[in-house]
Design a protein around this motif. Structure first.
Motif, PDB file in Angstrom:
ATOM      1  N   ILE A  68       0.859  -0.929  -0.200  1.00  0.00           N
ATOM      2  CA  ILE A  68      -0.124   0.121  -0.091  1.00  0.00           C
ATOM      3  C   ILE A  68       1.739   1.262  -0.181  1.00  0.00           C
ATOM      4  O   ILE A  68       2.173   1.378   0.932  1.00  0.00           O
ATOM      5  CB  ILE A  68      -1.515   0.032   1.231  1.00  0.00           C
ATOM      6  N   ARG A  69       0.569   1.717  -1.593  1.00  0.00           N
ATOM      7  CA  ARG A  69       1.555   3.510  -0.824  1.00  0.00           C
ATOM      8  C   ARG A  69       0.127   5.024  -0.791  1.00  0.00           C
ATOM      9  O   ARG A  69      -0.616   5.036  -1.596  1.00  0.00           O
ATOM     10  CB  ARG A  69       2.094   3.405  -2.651  1.00  0.00           C
ATOM     11  N   VAL A  70       1.377   5.739  -0.520  1.00  0.00           N
ATOM     12  CA  VAL A  70      -0.241   6.774  -0.236  1.00  0.00           C
ATOM     13  C   VAL A  70       1.333   7.975  -1.049  1.00  0.00           C
ATOM     14  O   VAL A  70       2.595   7.628  -0.674  1.00  0.00           O
ATOM     15  CB  VAL A  70       0.127   7.376   1.143  1.00  0.00           C
ATOM     16  N   PHE A  71       0.431   8.554  -1.534  1.00  0.00           N
ATOM     17  CA  PHE A  71       1.469  10.318  -2.408  1.00  0.00           C
ATOM     18  C   PHE A  71       0.876  11.423  -2.601  1.00  0.00           C
ATOM     19  O   PHE A  71      -0.337  11.164  -1.514  1.00  0.00           O
ATOM     20  CB  PHE A  71       1.122   9.972  -4.198  1.00  0.00           C
ATOM     21  N   ASP A  72       1.477  12.210  -2.242  1.00  0.00           N
ATOM     22  CA  ASP A  72       0.907  12.911  -2.628  1.00  0.00           C
ATOM     23  C   ASP A  72       0.185  13.879  -4.077  1.00  0.00           C
ATOM     24  O   ASP A  72       0.410  13.632  -5.170  1.00  0.00           O
ATOM     25  CB  ASP A  72       1.923  14.668  -2.277  1.00  0.00           C
ATOM     26  N   VAL A  73      -1.264  14.429  -3.364  1.00  0.00           N
ATOM     27  CA  VAL A  73      -2.107  14.231  -5.081  1.00  0.00           C
ATOM     28  C   VAL A  73      -1.228  15.333  -6.329  1.00  0.00           C
ATOM     29  O   VAL A  73      -0.908  14.946  -7.234  1.00  0.00           O
ATOM     30  CB  VAL A  73      -3.732  14.474  -4.611  1.00  0.00           C
ATOM     31  N   LYS A  74      -1.012  16.805  -5.467  1.00  0.00           N
ATOM     32  CA  LYS A  74      -0.322  17.488  -6.631  1.00  0.00           C
ATOM     33  C   LYS A  74       0.997  17.023  -6.943  1.00  0.00           C
ATOM     34  O   LYS A  74       1.119  17.281  -8.498  1.00  0.00           O
ATOM     35  CB  LYS A  74      -0.035  18.433  -5.363  1.00  0.00           C
ATOM     36  N   THR A  75       2.029  16.559  -6.043  1.00  0.00           N
ATOM     37  CA  THR A  75       3.180  16.819  -7.048  1.00  0.00           C
ATOM     38  C   THR A  75       3.979  14.629  -7.184  1.00  0.00           C
ATOM     39  O   THR A  75       4.189  14.497  -7.122  1.00  0.00           O
ATOM     40  CB  THR A  75       4.042  17.326  -6.051  1.00  0.00           C
ATOM     41  N   ARG A  76       2.707  14.167  -6.993  1.00  0.00           N
ATOM     42  CA  ARG A  76       2.619  12.505  -6.850  1.00  0.00           C
ATOM     43  C   ARG A  76       3.838  12.541  -6.600  1.00  0.00           C
ATOM     44  O   ARG A  76       4.726  11.032  -6.640  1.00  0.00           O
ATOM     45  CB  ARG A  76       2.554  12.614  -8.738  1.00  0.00           C
ATOM     46  N   THR A  77       4.408  13.268  -4.994  1.00  0.00           N
ATOM     47  CA  THR A  77       5.514  11.679  -4.172  1.00  0.00           C
ATOM     48  C   THR A  77       4.618  11.107  -3.216  1.00  0.00           C
ATOM     49  O   THR A  77       4.212  11.211  -2.969  1.00  0.00           O
ATOM     50  CB  THR A  77       6.027  12.647  -3.915  1.00  0.00           C
ATOM     51  N   PRO A  78       5.717  10.050  -3.703  1.00  0.00           N
ATOM     52  CA  PRO A  78       5.372   8.519  -2.703  1.00  0.00           C
ATOM     53  C   PRO A  78       5.671   9.691  -1.609  1.00  0.00           C
ATOM     54  O   PRO A  78       7.053  10.125  -0.811  1.00  0.00           O
ATOM     55  CB  PRO A  78       6.003   7.454  -3.532  1.00  0.00           C
ATOM     56  N   LEU A  79       5.115   9.256  -0.193  1.00  0.00           N
ATOM     57  CA  LEU A  79       5.102   9.552   1.278  1.00  0.00           C
ATOM     58  C   LEU A  79       4.959   8.282   1.683  1.00  0.00           C
ATOM     59  O   LEU A  79       5.787   8.253   2.830  1.00  0.00           O
ATOM     60  CB  LEU A  79       3.673  10.579   1.540  1.00  0.00           C
ATOM     61  N   ARG A  80       4.426   6.661   1.664  1.00  0.00           N
ATOM     62  CA  ARG A  80       4.265   5.582   2.927  1.00  0.00           C
ATOM     63  C   ARG A  80       4.572   4.790   1.486  1.00  0.00           C
ATOM     64  O   ARG A  80       3.727   5.296   0.948  1.00  0.00           O
ATOM     65  CB  ARG A  80       3.201   5.980   3.616  1.00  0.00           C
TER      66      ARG A  80
END
Length: 535
Positions: free
Chosen positions: A118-130
């Protein structure tokens, strides 16, 4: 009908409506257009077909402008809800993406795949966070709670439901109880600590993370492998999808089934809750359950009245559905990689587009019009182009009806010529309509007497073909008997007319034989039906 053919000294009734139409033909009822069908027809459909595989999950952002994300192969694509064009694509997955979920503030999105990650991303930058990894097998659903920004709920093919601490990338709770794949789940809209999960073991379980024994609070049995489960807006009821049915359960009542909707022909794959209605101030918005299935249908279910209010057919098996919170956009994912999206055009959008066009063209001075005086021709044509208001009574000009040849002859009282004309046209409905009009005028038998040999042949040929038709047999059978009685000598003197009569006799004998066979079959079946009715 045969008695009507006998000419009696009565008042002649002449039809005043042309063209003539058969009275025996039932008028088909025009399908009434309901307010629900009008609402769905206001959506402008759009196909997004540049995807390459099935669309197992669609989720809308809770924040305006309510863009949506679609899982497709090993990527997650975000689309604009206004233009339906892709705004960004996240393709850093190692396996097929199975589910996606926006956080309540719309800034983060979580997605799961078949590798168990399971991956969590920032919607605006598409940066993977977790990166959340604990499932031993593919993860089938992931969900952000409606009232919680710090936790996630997931379930997969290892039959385990997990409650995650996103910030710490750790599992808070492992919830056991399902005996087969966990394929779906949803979080309560009124309590951030409660959620439901559905499994292929046919059960749906309600979980509360505050319970110490880690057991489900309520369990219901759908009766089929559960493909999807959602909370209804009140928070006290859930809807489950599996097999060809969608069922509604009352959680406050202990898990009692309220209703089962079984209008699909194949497996229901996804359901969601959306609003139906016009803009605020015109009509109150009402909640509906939208369901899609492998039969290609989307059904709109009014769970307040417990009935299906609308149905739409799409040219592919459907896998997922989503609806925006402002009820302006809906998106449906299919098994062949096409997204069937639709957006409702609001009145504000029309006004804004006109304003944009005006400013794009620049300010233009309005041309001055001369004063309107009674001596001007324009004075007598003012307001001719005005559109009527909603409450205005419109007086429409009657459209000129183009009459057929037989109708023109009937208006001129040339009865025999009208009958011969319509017999030559070979249109059954027109012939019967003219005969009925002549019966009303008490002129049909007089026309039969005045027919010459060729015209009589036309009439006998028509009677041979259509006198045994159930729709017209009441009129044509009586007419046949009268024709044979009145023109017996002429028929005997002509071989051609004898041939018509022989053909007519054969068709009547065949019809009698068929009726006898049907009566024999009815005699055999009737006792069996009576015996079956007693059981």
């Amino acid at each position: 009908m045969a008695d009507l053919l006998v000419e009696q000294p009565q008042e002649i009734t002449i039809s005043k409506t042309f063209p003539t139409k058969p009275k025996l033909k039932p008028k088909p009822k025009a399908p009434s257009k309901t307010s629900e069908s009008k609402y769905w027809s206001s959506f402008k459909s759009h196909q997004i077909s540049n995807l390459i595989s099935s669309i197992p999950s669609i989720d809308f952002s809770p924040i305006s402008p309510h863009n949506f994300a679609a899982a497709n192969s090993a990527s997650l694509t975000l689309f604009s809800s206004n233009t339906f064009s892709p705004t960004s694509t996240i393709s850093s997955f190692s396996d097929v993406v199975t589910s996606c979920s926006f956080r309540c503030d719309g800034s983060l999105i979580a997605a799961s795949d078949l590798s168990g990650l399971i991956r969590v991303f920032d919607v605006k930058t598409r940066t993977p966070l977790r990166r959340l990894r604990s499932h031993a097998r593919p993860v089938r659903f992931v969900k952000y709670p409606s009232l919680d920004k710090l936790h996630l709920v997931s379930g997969g093919d290892d039959s385990v439901v997990k409650y995650w601490d996103v910030a710490g990338e750790s599992v808070v709770l492992d919830l056991y109880g399902h005996r087969d794949y966990v394929r779906c789940g949803d979080c309560s809209p009124i309590d951030g600590d409660m959620f439901v999960t559905g499994s292929y073991d046919h059960t749906v379980k309600l979980w509360d993370v505050r319970v110490d024994n880690k057991e489900s609070v309520i369990e219901v049995n759908h009766g089929n492998p559960v493909e999807d489960v959602i909370f209804l807006p009140s928070g006290g009821m859930v809807a489950t999808a599996g097999g060809n049915s969608v069922k509604i359960w009352d959680l406050i009542g202990g898990g009692k089934m309220v209703y089962s909707m079984e209008s699909h022909n194949k497996t229901v794959t996804s359901i969601c809750v959306g609003k139906v209605g016009k803009e605020s101030g015109e009509e109150a918005l009402q909640y509906r359950i939208f369901s899609v299935a492998l039969d290609g249908y989307m059904k709109v279910f009014d769970y307040a009245k417990m009935k299906v209010t609308h149905s739409m057919r799409f040219p592919a098996p459907l896998m997922s559905i989503g609806s925006s919170l402002d009820c302006m956009t809906r998106a449906i994912g299919s098994s062949n990689g096409i997204i069937f999206a639709g957006r409702r055009k609001a009145k504000e959008d029309v006004g804004e587009s006109k304003a944009r066009n005006f400013w794009a063209l620049g300010s233009v001075e309005e041309p001055q019009r001369r004063a309107l005086r009674p001596t001007y021709f324009r004075y007598f044509h003012r307001s001719q182009g005005e559109k009527p208001n909603e409450g205005d009574h419109l007086i429409m000009r009657q459209k000129k009806v183009k009459l057929a040849e037989h109708d023109k002859l009937l208006k001129k009282f040339r009865h025999k010529e009208a009958l011969v004309s319509v017999l030559g046209g070979k249109n059954t409905e027109n012939v019967v309509a003219v005969m009925e009009e002549l019966v009303a005028r008490r002129k049909l038998l007089k026309c039969v007497v005045n027919l010459d040999e060729e015209e009589l042949g036309l009439l006998l040929g028509f009677l041979h073909k259509h006198s045994t038709m159930p729709r017209h047999s009441g009129l044509l059978t009586g007419l046949t008997r009268k024709v044979l009685e009145m023109r017996t000598e002429d028929i005997r003197a002509s071989d051609a007319l004898k041939g018509h009569v022989r053909n007519l006799k054969r068709s009547v004998e065949e019809e009698i034989r068929i009726q006898h066979s049907l009566q024999e079959i009815q005699g055999v079946i009737s006792p069996l039906l009576r015996i079956a009715g007693r059981r």
